[in-house]
Design a protein around this motif. Structure first.
Motif, PDB file in Angstrom:
ATOM      1  N   ILE A   1       5.160  -0.503 -11.508  1.00  0.00           N
ATOM      2  CA  ILE A   1       4.319  -0.342 -12.699  1.00  0.00           C
ATOM      3  C   ILE A   1       3.834   1.097 -12.822  1.00  0.00           C
ATOM      4  O   ILE A   1       3.845   1.689 -13.906  1.00  0.00           O
ATOM      5  N   LYS A   2       3.411   1.668 -11.699  1.00  0.00           N
ATOM      6  CA  LYS A   2       2.850   3.022 -11.724  1.00  0.00           C
ATOM      7  C   LYS A   2       3.881   4.057 -12.148  1.00  0.00           C
ATOM      8  O   LYS A   2       3.566   4.995 -12.889  1.00  0.00           O
TER       9      LYS A   2
ATOM     10  N   VAL B   1       7.326   8.326  -1.081  1.00  0.00           N
ATOM     11  CA  VAL B   1       8.749   8.042  -0.865  1.00  0.00           C
ATOM     12  C   VAL B   1       9.318   7.275  -2.054  1.00  0.00           C
ATOM     13  O   VAL B   1      10.386   7.607  -2.577  1.00  0.00           O
ATOM     14  N   TYR B   2       8.600   6.242  -2.507  1.00  0.00           N
ATOM     15  CA  TYR B   2       9.041   5.434  -3.644  1.00  0.00           C
ATOM     16  C   TYR B   2       9.174   6.297  -4.902  1.00  0.00           C
ATOM     17  O   TYR B   2      10.176   6.218  -5.621  1.00  0.00           O
TER      18      TYR B   2
ATOM     19  N   GLY C   1       2.024  -7.520  -4.703  1.00  0.00           N
ATOM     20  CA  GLY C   1       2.819  -6.735  -3.768  1.00  0.00           C
ATOM     21  C   GLY C   1       2.810  -5.258  -4.066  1.00  0.00           C
ATOM     22  O   GLY C   1       2.645  -4.827  -5.212  1.00  0.00           O
ATOM     23  N   ILE C   2       3.035  -4.454  -3.028  1.00  0.00           N
ATOM     24  CA  ILE C   2       3.048  -3.001  -3.174  1.00  0.00           C
ATOM     25  C   ILE C   2       4.227  -2.550  -4.023  1.00  0.00           C
ATOM     26  O   ILE C   2       4.127  -1.586  -4.792  1.00  0.00           O
ATOM     27  N   ALA C   3       5.368  -3.257  -3.914  1.00  0.00           N
ATOM     28  CA  ALA C   3       6.545  -2.879  -4.699  1.00  0.00           C
ATOM     29  C   ALA C   3       6.272  -3.011  -6.193  1.00  0.00           C
ATOM     30  O   ALA C   3       6.660  -2.155  -6.993  1.00  0.00           O
ATOM     31  N   ARG C   4       5.605  -4.081  -6.580  1.00  0.00           N
ATOM     32  CA  ARG C   4       5.263  -4.300  -7.981  1.00  0.00           C
ATOM     33  C   ARG C   4       4.308  -3.218  -8.477  1.00  0.00           C
ATOM     34  O   ARG C   4       4.465  -2.677  -9.575  1.00  0.00           O
TER      35      ARG C   4
END
Length: 550
Positions: free
Chosen positions: A16-17, A213-214, A9-12
Protein backbone atom coordinates in the motif's frame (compact mmCIF):
# COMPACT_ATOMS: atom_id res chain seq x y z
CA UNK A 1 -6.21 -4.68 -6.74
CA UNK A 2 -3.56 -7.24 -7.56
CA UNK A 3 -4.79 -9.69 -4.94
CA UNK A 4 -5.90 -9.72 -1.35
CA UNK A 5 -3.21 -9.78 1.30
CA UNK A 6 -3.54 -10.00 5.10
CA UNK A 7 -4.47 -6.46 6.10
CA UNK A 8 -2.35 -6.74 9.25
CA UNK A 9 0.71 -8.14 7.50
CA UNK A 10 3.88 -6.19 6.79
CA UNK A 11 3.78 -7.18 3.10
CA UNK A 12 0.34 -5.61 2.69
CA UNK A 13 1.44 -2.43 4.45
CA UNK A 14 4.51 -2.11 2.24
CA UNK A 15 2.48 -2.74 -0.93
CA UNK A 16 0.00 0.00 0.00
CA UNK A 17 2.76 2.42 0.96
CA UNK A 18 4.73 1.97 -2.26
CA UNK A 19 1.88 1.13 -4.62
CA UNK A 20 2.28 4.45 -6.45
CA UNK A 21 5.62 3.25 -7.79
CA UNK A 22 3.85 0.36 -9.46
CA UNK A 23 1.19 2.72 -10.83
CA UNK A 24 3.99 4.71 -12.49
CA UNK A 25 5.18 1.53 -14.24
CA UNK A 26 1.72 1.00 -15.73
CA UNK A 27 2.26 4.09 -17.87
CA UNK A 28 5.56 2.96 -19.39
CA UNK A 29 5.56 2.69 -23.19
CA UNK A 30 6.18 -1.05 -22.90
CA UNK A 31 3.17 -1.86 -20.69
CA UNK A 32 0.77 0.51 -22.47
CA UNK A 33 1.72 -1.10 -25.79
CA UNK A 34 1.47 -4.59 -24.31
CA UNK A 35 -1.96 -3.86 -22.82
CA UNK A 36 -3.12 -2.59 -26.21
CA UNK A 37 -2.10 -5.87 -27.86
CA UNK A 38 -0.01 -3.85 -30.32
CA UNK A 39 3.42 -4.28 -28.73
CA UNK A 40 6.13 -5.18 -31.24
CA UNK A 41 6.95 -8.89 -30.95
CA UNK A 42 10.69 -8.29 -30.65
CA UNK A 43 10.14 -5.96 -27.68
CA UNK A 44 7.96 -8.55 -25.95
CA UNK A 45 10.44 -11.35 -26.62
CA UNK A 46 13.30 -9.21 -25.30
CA UNK A 47 11.41 -8.58 -22.07
CA UNK A 48 10.25 -12.12 -21.36
CA UNK A 49 13.68 -13.51 -22.19
CA UNK A 50 14.95 -11.74 -19.08
CA UNK A 51 12.70 -13.97 -16.96
CA UNK A 52 15.36 -16.68 -17.28
CA UNK A 53 17.79 -14.53 -15.32
CA UNK A 54 15.16 -13.56 -12.76
CA UNK A 55 14.12 -17.19 -12.18
CA UNK A 56 17.74 -18.29 -11.75
CA UNK A 57 18.33 -15.51 -9.22
CA UNK A 58 15.10 -16.34 -7.41
CA UNK A 59 16.11 -20.01 -7.16
CA UNK A 60 19.47 -19.07 -5.66
CA UNK A 61 17.89 -16.57 -3.28
CA UNK A 62 15.31 -19.11 -2.07
CA UNK A 63 18.06 -21.65 -1.47
CA UNK A 64 19.97 -19.18 0.70
CA UNK A 65 16.79 -18.11 2.50
CA UNK A 66 15.93 -21.73 3.26
CA UNK A 67 19.35 -22.20 4.84
CA UNK A 68 18.85 -19.02 6.90
CA UNK A 69 15.40 -19.96 8.21
CA UNK A 70 15.55 -21.60 11.66
CA UNK A 71 12.04 -23.08 11.65
CA UNK A 72 11.37 -26.39 9.88
CA UNK A 73 7.96 -25.21 8.73
CA UNK A 74 9.51 -22.06 7.24
CA UNK A 75 12.23 -24.09 5.56
CA UNK A 76 9.61 -26.34 3.98
CA UNK A 77 7.60 -23.34 2.73
CA UNK A 78 10.68 -21.71 1.20
CA UNK A 79 11.74 -25.02 -0.37
CA UNK A 80 8.34 -25.27 -2.06
CA UNK A 81 8.69 -21.76 -3.46
CA UNK A 82 12.17 -22.59 -4.74
CA UNK A 83 10.82 -25.71 -6.46
CA UNK A 84 8.17 -23.56 -8.17
CA UNK A 85 10.87 -21.21 -9.47
CA UNK A 86 13.00 -24.14 -10.69
CA UNK A 87 9.96 -25.73 -12.35
CA UNK A 88 9.03 -22.43 -14.03
CA UNK A 89 12.59 -22.13 -15.34
CA UNK A 90 12.50 -25.72 -16.65
CA UNK A 91 9.20 -25.12 -18.42
CA UNK A 92 10.09 -21.64 -19.62
CA UNK A 93 10.64 -22.59 -23.25
CA UNK A 94 7.33 -24.46 -23.39
CA UNK A 95 5.49 -21.52 -21.80
CA UNK A 96 7.01 -19.07 -24.27
CA UNK A 97 6.12 -21.30 -27.22
CA UNK A 98 2.59 -21.51 -25.84
CA UNK A 99 2.50 -17.70 -26.07
CA UNK A 100 3.55 -18.00 -29.73
CA UNK A 101 7.28 -17.21 -29.43
CA UNK A 102 10.63 -18.96 -29.24
CA UNK A 103 13.37 -17.87 -26.89
CA UNK A 104 16.80 -17.32 -28.43
CA UNK A 105 19.56 -19.74 -27.43
CA UNK A 106 21.73 -16.97 -26.06
CA UNK A 107 19.98 -14.60 -23.67
CA UNK A 108 22.23 -11.77 -22.47
CA UNK A 109 21.23 -10.18 -19.19
CA UNK A 110 20.45 -6.49 -19.66
CA UNK A 111 21.56 -3.85 -17.17
CA UNK A 112 18.12 -3.31 -15.60
CA UNK A 113 17.77 -7.04 -14.96
CA UNK A 114 21.28 -7.20 -13.51
CA UNK A 115 20.58 -4.38 -11.10
CA UNK A 116 17.57 -6.21 -9.67
CA UNK A 117 19.14 -9.70 -9.55
CA UNK A 118 22.42 -8.36 -8.15
CA UNK A 119 20.49 -6.52 -5.45
CA UNK A 120 18.47 -9.64 -4.64
CA UNK A 121 21.49 -11.91 -4.33
CA UNK A 122 23.47 -9.32 -2.38
CA UNK A 123 20.57 -9.07 0.06
CA UNK A 124 20.39 -12.86 0.41
CA UNK A 125 24.13 -13.44 0.86
CA UNK A 126 24.64 -11.53 4.11
CA UNK A 127 27.25 -13.29 6.33
CA UNK A 128 25.58 -14.15 9.66
CA UNK A 129 26.45 -16.10 12.79
CA UNK A 130 23.41 -16.74 14.98
CA UNK A 131 20.09 -18.40 14.04
CA UNK A 132 18.25 -15.16 14.84
CA UNK A 133 20.44 -13.20 12.42
CA UNK A 134 19.86 -15.86 9.78
CA UNK A 135 16.11 -15.45 10.19
CA UNK A 136 16.58 -11.73 9.66
CA UNK A 137 18.41 -12.35 6.37
CA UNK A 138 15.66 -14.72 5.25
CA UNK A 139 13.09 -11.97 5.85
CA UNK A 140 15.17 -9.43 3.91
CA UNK A 141 15.49 -11.89 1.02
CA UNK A 142 11.74 -12.46 0.75
CA UNK A 143 11.18 -8.69 0.97
CA UNK A 144 13.43 -8.28 -2.07
CA UNK A 145 11.29 -10.74 -4.06
CA UNK A 146 7.76 -9.87 -2.89
CA UNK A 147 7.37 -6.64 -4.98
CA UNK A 148 8.31 -8.49 -8.17
CA UNK A 149 5.54 -11.04 -7.74
CA UNK A 150 2.93 -8.60 -6.44
CA UNK A 151 3.57 -6.21 -9.32
CA UNK A 152 3.04 -8.88 -11.97
CA UNK A 153 -0.23 -9.90 -10.31
CA UNK A 154 -1.26 -6.24 -10.07
CA UNK A 155 -0.53 -5.15 -13.64
CA UNK A 156 -1.90 -8.34 -15.24
CA UNK A 157 -5.17 -7.90 -13.34
CA UNK A 158 -5.33 -4.24 -14.39
CA UNK A 159 -4.91 -5.22 -18.03
CA UNK A 160 -7.28 -8.17 -17.67
CA UNK A 161 -10.15 -5.81 -16.79
CA UNK A 162 -9.71 -4.12 -20.19
CA UNK A 163 -10.01 -7.32 -22.20
CA UNK A 164 -13.10 -8.93 -23.62
CA UNK A 165 -13.16 -12.44 -22.10
CA UNK A 166 -14.74 -13.76 -25.30
CA UNK A 167 -12.13 -12.22 -27.59
CA UNK A 168 -8.93 -14.23 -28.05
CA UNK A 169 -7.44 -11.89 -30.65
CA UNK A 170 -5.28 -10.02 -28.13
CA UNK A 171 -1.73 -10.98 -28.97
CA UNK A 172 -0.56 -11.26 -25.35
CA UNK A 173 -3.70 -12.61 -23.70
CA UNK A 174 -2.05 -15.88 -22.64
CA UNK A 175 0.75 -13.97 -20.90
CA UNK A 176 -1.82 -11.80 -19.12
CA UNK A 177 -3.91 -14.83 -18.19
CA UNK A 178 -0.90 -16.54 -16.66
CA UNK A 179 0.03 -13.71 -14.32
CA UNK A 180 -3.57 -12.97 -13.37
CA UNK A 181 -4.29 -16.63 -12.63
CA UNK A 182 -5.20 -18.03 -9.23
CA UNK A 183 -2.03 -20.14 -9.19
CA UNK A 184 0.26 -17.13 -9.63
CA UNK A 185 -1.73 -15.17 -7.05
CA UNK A 186 -1.31 -18.10 -4.65
CA UNK A 187 2.47 -17.99 -5.17
CA UNK A 188 2.59 -14.25 -4.52
CA UNK A 189 0.51 -14.67 -1.36
CA UNK A 190 2.68 -17.55 -0.16
CA UNK A 191 5.77 -15.36 -0.42
CA UNK A 192 4.01 -12.49 1.38
CA UNK A 193 2.58 -14.70 4.13
CA UNK A 194 6.03 -16.06 4.91
CA UNK A 195 7.50 -12.56 4.85
CA UNK A 196 4.86 -11.54 7.41
CA UNK A 197 5.78 -14.49 9.63
CA UNK A 198 9.53 -13.92 9.45
CA UNK A 199 9.17 -10.21 10.22
CA UNK A 200 7.30 -10.71 13.51
CA UNK A 201 10.47 -11.07 15.59
CA UNK A 202 12.37 -8.19 13.98
CA UNK A 203 13.26 -5.06 15.93
CA UNK A 204 12.10 -1.58 14.92
CA UNK A 205 15.44 -0.85 13.30
CA UNK A 206 15.38 -4.13 11.39
CA UNK A 207 11.83 -3.45 10.19
CA UNK A 208 13.07 -0.14 8.80
CA UNK A 209 15.75 -2.02 6.88
CA UNK A 210 13.11 -4.49 5.68
CA UNK A 211 11.01 -1.61 4.38
CA UNK A 212 13.99 -0.09 2.56
CA UNK A 213 14.74 -3.45 0.92
CA UNK A 214 11.11 -3.77 -0.23
CA UNK A 215 11.05 -0.22 -1.57
CA UNK A 216 14.35 -0.59 -3.39
CA UNK A 217 13.13 -3.79 -5.03
CA UNK A 218 9.94 -1.97 -6.09
CA UNK A 219 11.92 0.84 -7.69
CA UNK A 220 14.19 -1.62 -9.49
CA UNK A 221 11.12 -3.38 -10.88
CA UNK A 222 9.76 -0.06 -12.19
CA UNK A 223 13.17 0.76 -13.69
CA UNK A 224 13.14 -2.61 -15.44
CA UNK A 225 9.97 -1.75 -17.38
CA UNK A 226 11.18 1.75 -18.20
CA UNK A 227 14.38 0.20 -19.58
CA UNK A 228 12.56 -2.07 -22.03
CA UNK A 229 13.36 -0.92 -25.58
CA UNK A 230 10.26 0.07 -27.54
CA UNK A 231 11.02 1.24 -31.07
CA UNK A 232 7.43 1.67 -32.24
CA UNK A 233 5.43 4.88 -32.01
CA UNK A 234 3.82 5.27 -28.59
CA UNK A 235 1.34 7.54 -26.87
CA UNK A 236 3.31 7.90 -23.62
CA UNK A 237 4.89 9.79 -22.04
CA UNK A 238 3.14 12.78 -23.58
CA UNK A 239 6.04 15.20 -23.05
CA UNK A 240 8.34 13.02 -25.13
CA UNK A 241 6.07 11.89 -27.96
CA UNK A 242 4.32 15.13 -28.90
CA UNK A 243 5.87 17.27 -31.62
CA UNK A 244 7.80 20.03 -29.79
CA UNK A 245 8.35 21.93 -33.02
CA UNK A 246 4.65 22.06 -33.78
CA UNK A 247 2.97 22.07 -30.37
CA UNK A 248 3.47 24.06 -27.19
CA UNK A 249 2.28 22.09 -24.16
CA UNK A 250 -0.09 24.25 -22.14
CA UNK A 251 -1.26 22.85 -18.82
CA UNK A 252 -4.31 24.26 -17.03
CA UNK A 253 -5.30 23.27 -13.54
CA UNK A 254 -7.98 23.97 -10.97
CA UNK A 255 -6.85 24.67 -7.40
CA UNK A 256 -9.44 23.69 -4.81
CA UNK A 257 -9.79 19.91 -4.38
CA UNK A 258 -7.43 19.44 -7.35
CA UNK A 259 -4.13 20.80 -6.06
CA UNK A 260 -5.44 20.93 -2.49
CA UNK A 261 -7.07 18.32 -0.26
CA UNK A 262 -9.45 20.95 1.16
CA UNK A 263 -11.47 23.88 -0.20
CA UNK A 264 -9.68 27.23 0.12
CA UNK A 265 -12.87 29.01 1.26
CA UNK A 266 -12.83 26.96 4.45
CA UNK A 267 -9.14 27.80 4.97
CA UNK A 268 -9.73 31.53 4.51
CA UNK A 269 -12.63 31.37 6.96
CA UNK A 270 -10.39 29.55 9.43
CA UNK A 271 -7.75 32.29 9.12
CA UNK A 272 -10.43 34.89 9.82
CA UNK A 273 -11.71 33.01 12.90
CA UNK A 274 -8.25 32.34 14.34
CA UNK A 275 -7.01 35.92 13.90
CA UNK A 276 -10.26 37.64 14.96
CA UNK A 277 -10.55 39.39 18.33
CA UNK A 278 -12.20 37.43 21.13
CA UNK A 279 -14.77 40.22 21.57
CA UNK A 280 -16.23 42.89 19.28
CA UNK A 281 -14.09 45.99 18.83
CA UNK A 282 -15.56 49.40 18.07
CA UNK A 283 -14.70 51.35 14.96
CA UNK A 284 -12.54 53.75 17.00
CA UNK A 285 -10.26 50.90 18.10
CA UNK A 286 -9.57 49.41 14.68
CA UNK A 287 -9.58 50.59 11.09
CA UNK A 288 -12.06 47.91 10.04
CA UNK A 289 -14.77 46.66 12.34
CA UNK A 290 -14.45 42.88 12.80
CA UNK A 291 -16.76 40.35 14.31
CA UNK A 292 -15.55 38.39 17.30
CA UNK A 293 -14.15 34.92 16.65
CA UNK A 294 -17.31 33.37 18.11
CA UNK A 295 -19.59 35.41 15.84
CA UNK A 296 -17.39 34.64 12.85
CA UNK A 297 -17.54 30.94 13.56
CA UNK A 298 -21.31 31.00 13.88
CA UNK A 299 -21.76 33.11 10.76
CA UNK A 300 -19.48 30.87 8.71
CA UNK A 301 -21.39 27.82 9.92
CA UNK A 302 -24.66 29.31 8.71
CA UNK A 303 -23.14 30.26 5.34
CA UNK A 304 -21.66 26.79 4.83
CA UNK A 305 -24.90 25.02 5.69
CA UNK A 306 -26.90 27.31 3.43
CA UNK A 307 -24.46 26.78 0.56
CA UNK A 308 -24.61 22.99 0.85
CA UNK A 309 -28.41 22.88 1.05
CA UNK A 310 -29.00 25.30 -1.81
CA UNK A 311 -26.40 23.63 -4.01
CA UNK A 312 -28.29 20.36 -3.73
CA UNK A 313 -31.56 22.11 -4.63
CA UNK A 314 -29.88 23.79 -7.59
CA UNK A 315 -28.45 20.47 -8.79
CA UNK A 316 -31.88 18.86 -8.61
CA UNK A 317 -33.34 21.65 -10.71
CA UNK A 318 -30.70 21.64 -13.46
CA UNK A 319 -30.11 17.90 -13.84
CA UNK A 320 -32.53 16.36 -16.36
CA UNK A 321 -34.69 13.53 -15.11
CA UNK A 322 -33.38 11.17 -17.78
CA UNK A 323 -29.84 10.67 -19.06
CA UNK A 324 -29.38 11.84 -22.63
CA UNK A 325 -28.46 9.23 -25.23
CA UNK A 326 -25.52 11.19 -26.63
CA UNK A 327 -23.26 14.06 -25.59
CA UNK A 328 -25.34 17.24 -25.27
CA UNK A 329 -22.97 20.19 -24.98
CA UNK A 330 -25.65 22.84 -25.41
CA UNK A 331 -27.80 21.35 -22.66
CA UNK A 332 -24.78 21.16 -20.34
CA UNK A 333 -23.97 24.83 -20.93
CA UNK A 334 -27.52 25.87 -20.07
CA UNK A 335 -27.39 23.87 -16.85
CA UNK A 336 -24.06 25.46 -15.89
CA UNK A 337 -25.48 28.94 -16.55
CA UNK A 338 -28.10 28.26 -13.88
CA UNK A 339 -25.40 27.02 -11.55
CA UNK A 340 -23.50 30.25 -12.24
CA UNK A 341 -26.36 32.32 -10.80
CA UNK A 342 -26.27 30.20 -7.66
CA UNK A 343 -22.48 30.65 -7.22
CA UNK A 344 -22.69 34.42 -7.67
CA UNK A 345 -25.47 34.75 -5.10
CA UNK A 346 -23.48 32.62 -2.65
CA UNK A 347 -20.41 34.84 -3.09
CA UNK A 348 -22.51 37.96 -2.56
CA UNK A 349 -23.76 36.53 0.74
CA UNK A 350 -20.17 35.97 1.85
CA UNK A 351 -19.29 39.59 1.11
CA UNK A 352 -22.40 40.92 2.86
CA UNK A 353 -21.72 38.77 5.93
CA UNK A 354 -18.35 40.41 6.56
CA UNK A 355 -16.55 37.14 7.33
CA UNK A 356 -13.61 38.12 5.11
CA UNK A 357 -13.27 41.61 6.58
CA UNK A 358 -10.07 42.40 8.48
CA UNK A 359 -7.91 39.59 7.14
CA UNK A 360 -4.22 40.51 7.13
CA UNK A 361 -2.45 39.83 3.83
CA UNK A 362 0.60 38.50 5.68
CA UNK A 363 -1.54 35.97 7.55
CA UNK A 364 -3.00 34.83 4.23
CA UNK A 365 0.44 34.44 2.69
CA UNK A 366 1.78 32.49 5.67
CA UNK A 367 -1.20 30.14 5.51
CA UNK A 368 -0.66 29.65 1.77
CA UNK A 369 3.03 28.92 2.21
CA UNK A 370 2.21 26.35 4.88
CA UNK A 371 -0.45 24.62 2.79
CA UNK A 372 0.41 21.01 1.91
CA UNK A 373 -0.73 20.30 -1.64
CA UNK A 374 -1.93 16.93 -2.89
CA UNK A 375 0.80 14.30 -2.97
CA UNK A 376 2.73 14.63 -6.22
CA UNK A 377 1.22 17.95 -7.30
CA UNK A 378 4.20 20.17 -6.47
CA UNK A 379 6.68 17.72 -7.94
CA UNK A 380 4.70 17.51 -11.17
CA UNK A 381 4.73 21.26 -11.71
CA UNK A 382 8.40 21.51 -10.77
CA UNK A 383 9.36 18.88 -13.35
CA UNK A 384 7.41 20.64 -16.09
CA UNK A 385 8.75 24.10 -15.39
CA UNK A 386 12.36 23.02 -14.87
CA UNK A 387 12.54 20.92 -18.01
CA UNK A 388 14.49 23.04 -20.46
CA UNK A 389 13.73 20.67 -23.33
CA UNK A 390 9.98 20.94 -22.85
CA UNK A 391 8.16 23.98 -24.17
CA UNK A 392 5.40 24.20 -21.58
CA UNK A 393 3.65 26.52 -19.17
CA UNK A 394 1.25 26.04 -16.27
CA UNK A 395 -1.88 28.09 -15.57
CA UNK A 396 -4.16 27.83 -12.55
CA UNK A 397 -7.81 28.80 -13.03
CA UNK A 398 -9.75 28.97 -9.79
CA UNK A 399 -12.94 30.16 -8.09
CA UNK A 400 -10.81 30.86 -4.99
CA UNK A 401 -11.64 34.21 -3.37
CA UNK A 402 -7.99 35.13 -2.94
CA UNK A 403 -5.33 34.84 -5.65
CA UNK A 404 -2.65 35.81 -3.12
CA UNK A 405 -3.41 32.63 -1.20
CA UNK A 406 -2.82 30.49 -4.30
CA UNK A 407 0.36 32.33 -5.31
CA UNK A 408 1.73 31.87 -1.79
CA UNK A 409 0.93 28.16 -1.87
CA UNK A 410 3.02 27.76 -5.02
CA UNK A 411 5.82 30.08 -3.90
CA UNK A 412 6.79 27.60 -1.15
CA UNK A 413 7.43 24.99 -3.81
CA UNK A 414 9.57 27.31 -5.92
CA UNK A 415 6.76 27.60 -8.43
CA UNK A 416 6.44 31.36 -8.70
CA UNK A 417 6.22 31.17 -12.48
CA UNK A 418 2.86 29.38 -12.30
CA UNK A 419 0.31 31.85 -13.61
CA UNK A 420 -2.76 32.27 -11.41
CA UNK A 421 -6.18 33.46 -12.59
CA UNK A 422 -8.76 33.78 -9.82
CA UNK A 423 -10.80 36.20 -7.77
CA UNK A 424 -8.97 38.61 -5.45
CA UNK A 425 -9.64 40.15 -2.06
CA UNK A 426 -9.76 43.95 -1.84
CA UNK A 427 -7.36 45.50 0.69
CA UNK A 428 -6.78 48.75 2.53
CA UNK A 429 -3.15 48.84 3.64
CA UNK A 430 -2.85 45.04 3.54
CA UNK A 431 -6.11 44.55 5.49
CA UNK A 432 -9.04 42.98 3.68
CA UNK A 433 -12.14 45.14 3.31
CA UNK A 434 -14.31 42.02 3.02
CA UNK A 435 -14.99 42.69 -0.66
CA UNK A 436 -14.17 40.17 -3.38
CA UNK A 437 -12.90 41.45 -6.71
CA UNK A 438 -14.89 38.98 -8.79
CA UNK A 439 -13.18 37.70 -11.90
CA UNK A 440 -14.10 34.01 -12.05
CA UNK A 441 -17.38 32.75 -10.61
CA UNK A 442 -18.68 30.37 -13.25
CA UNK A 443 -17.70 27.60 -15.63
CA UNK A 444 -18.27 30.01 -18.51
CA UNK A 445 -15.86 32.58 -17.06
CA UNK A 446 -13.27 29.86 -16.55
CA UNK A 447 -13.70 28.79 -20.14
CA UNK A 448 -13.29 32.38 -21.36
CA UNK A 449 -10.07 32.73 -19.36
CA UNK A 450 -8.89 29.44 -20.87
CA UNK A 451 -9.51 30.74 -24.40
CA UNK A 452 -7.99 34.17 -23.68
CA UNK A 453 -4.77 32.59 -22.41
CA UNK A 454 -4.45 30.47 -25.53
CA UNK A 455 -5.16 33.46 -27.76
CA UNK A 456 -2.50 35.55 -26.05
CA UNK A 457 0.09 32.80 -26.34
CA UNK A 458 -0.56 31.62 -29.88
CA UNK A 459 1.90 32.16 -32.71
CA UNK A 460 1.93 31.44 -36.41
CA UNK A 461 4.34 28.51 -36.29
CA UNK A 462 3.14 26.66 -33.16
CA UNK A 463 -0.13 25.36 -31.81
CA UNK A 464 -1.15 24.56 -28.25
CA UNK A 465 -1.52 21.01 -27.02
CA UNK A 466 -3.73 21.64 -24.01
CA UNK A 467 -4.20 19.57 -20.88
CA UNK A 468 -6.77 20.59 -18.27
CA UNK A 469 -6.71 18.99 -14.82
CA UNK A 470 -9.74 19.59 -12.64
CA UNK A 471 -11.95 18.08 -10.01
CA UNK A 472 -15.00 20.30 -9.59
CA UNK A 473 -18.20 20.93 -11.50
CA UNK A 474 -16.97 24.38 -12.52
CA UNK A 475 -14.15 22.72 -14.50
CA UNK A 476 -16.45 20.81 -16.87
CA UNK A 477 -16.36 23.20 -19.82
CA UNK A 478 -12.58 23.64 -19.66
CA UNK A 479 -12.10 19.90 -19.31
CA UNK A 480 -14.15 19.36 -22.45
CA UNK A 481 -12.49 22.22 -24.35
CA UNK A 482 -8.95 20.96 -23.71
CA UNK A 483 -7.31 18.44 -26.01
CA UNK A 484 -6.94 16.20 -22.96
CA UNK A 485 -9.27 16.68 -19.99
CA UNK A 486 -8.22 14.87 -16.82
CA UNK A 487 -10.59 14.57 -13.86
CA UNK A 488 -8.84 14.00 -10.54
CA UNK A 489 -10.76 12.97 -7.46
CA UNK A 490 -14.36 11.86 -7.23
CA UNK A 491 -16.63 14.92 -7.14
CA UNK A 492 -20.16 13.44 -7.09
CA UNK A 493 -21.72 16.58 -8.60
CA UNK A 494 -19.24 16.69 -11.49
CA UNK A 495 -19.96 13.05 -12.30
CA UNK A 496 -23.69 13.52 -11.79
CA UNK A 497 -24.00 16.45 -14.17
CA UNK A 498 -21.57 15.00 -16.71
CA UNK A 499 -23.32 11.63 -16.80
CA UNK A 500 -26.74 13.22 -17.35
CA UNK A 501 -25.52 15.18 -20.38
CA UNK A 502 -23.62 12.33 -22.02
CA UNK A 503 -20.05 13.05 -20.90
CA UNK A 504 -17.94 9.87 -20.96
CA UNK A 505 -15.62 9.31 -18.00
CA UNK A 506 -12.84 6.89 -18.90
CA UNK A 507 -10.03 5.72 -16.56
CA UNK A 508 -6.82 7.23 -17.90
CA UNK A 509 -4.92 3.95 -18.24
CA UNK A 510 -7.67 2.24 -20.22
CA UNK A 511 -8.09 5.39 -22.33
CA UNK A 512 -4.40 5.38 -23.19
CA UNK A 513 -4.49 1.70 -24.08
CA UNK A 514 -7.32 2.37 -26.53
CA UNK A 515 -5.49 5.41 -27.88
CA UNK A 516 -2.38 3.27 -28.42
CA UNK A 517 -4.47 0.85 -30.45
CA UNK A 518 -5.82 3.73 -32.54
CA UNK A 519 -2.31 5.11 -33.00
CA UNK A 520 -0.97 1.87 -34.46
CA UNK A 521 -4.05 1.21 -36.58
CA UNK A 522 -4.48 4.80 -37.81
CA UNK A 523 -0.94 6.09 -37.60
CA UNK A 524 -1.80 9.39 -35.90
CA UNK A 525 -1.08 10.38 -32.27
CA UNK A 526 -3.42 13.36 -32.56
CA UNK A 527 -5.47 14.03 -29.41
CA UNK A 528 -8.04 16.22 -31.14
CA UNK A 529 -11.61 15.11 -31.60
CA UNK A 530 -12.26 13.73 -28.11
CA UNK A 531 -15.40 15.80 -27.56
CA UNK A 532 -17.41 14.51 -24.67
CA UNK A 533 -14.66 12.21 -23.32
CA UNK A 534 -12.79 12.89 -20.07
CA UNK A 535 -10.10 10.80 -18.41
CA UNK A 536 -10.20 9.99 -14.71
CA UNK A 537 -7.33 9.45 -12.26
CA UNK A 538 -7.12 8.91 -8.53
CA UNK A 539 -3.81 10.66 -7.94
CA UNK A 540 -1.19 13.03 -9.33
CA UNK A 541 1.10 10.02 -9.70
CA UNK A 542 -0.90 8.90 -12.72
CA UNK A 543 -0.85 12.38 -14.26
CA UNK A 544 2.91 12.64 -13.77
CA UNK A 545 3.50 9.19 -15.25
CA UNK A 546 1.32 9.92 -18.29
CA UNK A 547 2.73 13.35 -19.11
CA UNK A 548 6.31 13.19 -17.87
CA UNK A 549 7.15 9.52 -17.41
CA UNK A 550 9.38 8.36 -14.56
Amino acid sequence: MGGVVDEEGIARKFWIKFRNDSVVAMYTPFLVCLASGKLDSDAFLHCISQDVHFLKAFSQAYEIAEDCADDDEDKTAIRKMRKLAVEALRKRDDAVRDWGFDLPKEIPCNSATSKYTDFLLATASGKTATPFEKTKVAAYTLAAMAPYMRFYAFISNEIQTLLDPNDDSHKYKKWIDGYSSQSFEASALQNEDLLDKLSISLTGEELEILEKVYHQATKLEVDFFYAQPVVQQTIVPLSQVHDHAKYHLTVFCDFDMTCTPIDSSALLAEIAIVTAPKIDLSASETRLVRMSSTDLKNTWGVLSTQYTEELEKCMESIVPSETVEKFNYEGLCKALEQLSDFEKKANSRVVQSGVLKGLNLEDIKRAGQGLILQDGCTGFFQKILKNDNLKADVNVLSYCWCGDFIRSAFSSGDLGVVRVYSNELAYEESISTGEIIKKMESAMEKLQAFKDILKEGCSNDTEHLTVYIGGSIGDLLCLLEADIGIVIGSSPNLRRLGDQFGVSFVPLFSGLVKKQQQLIEGGSPNWKGLSGTLYTVSSWTEINAFILGS
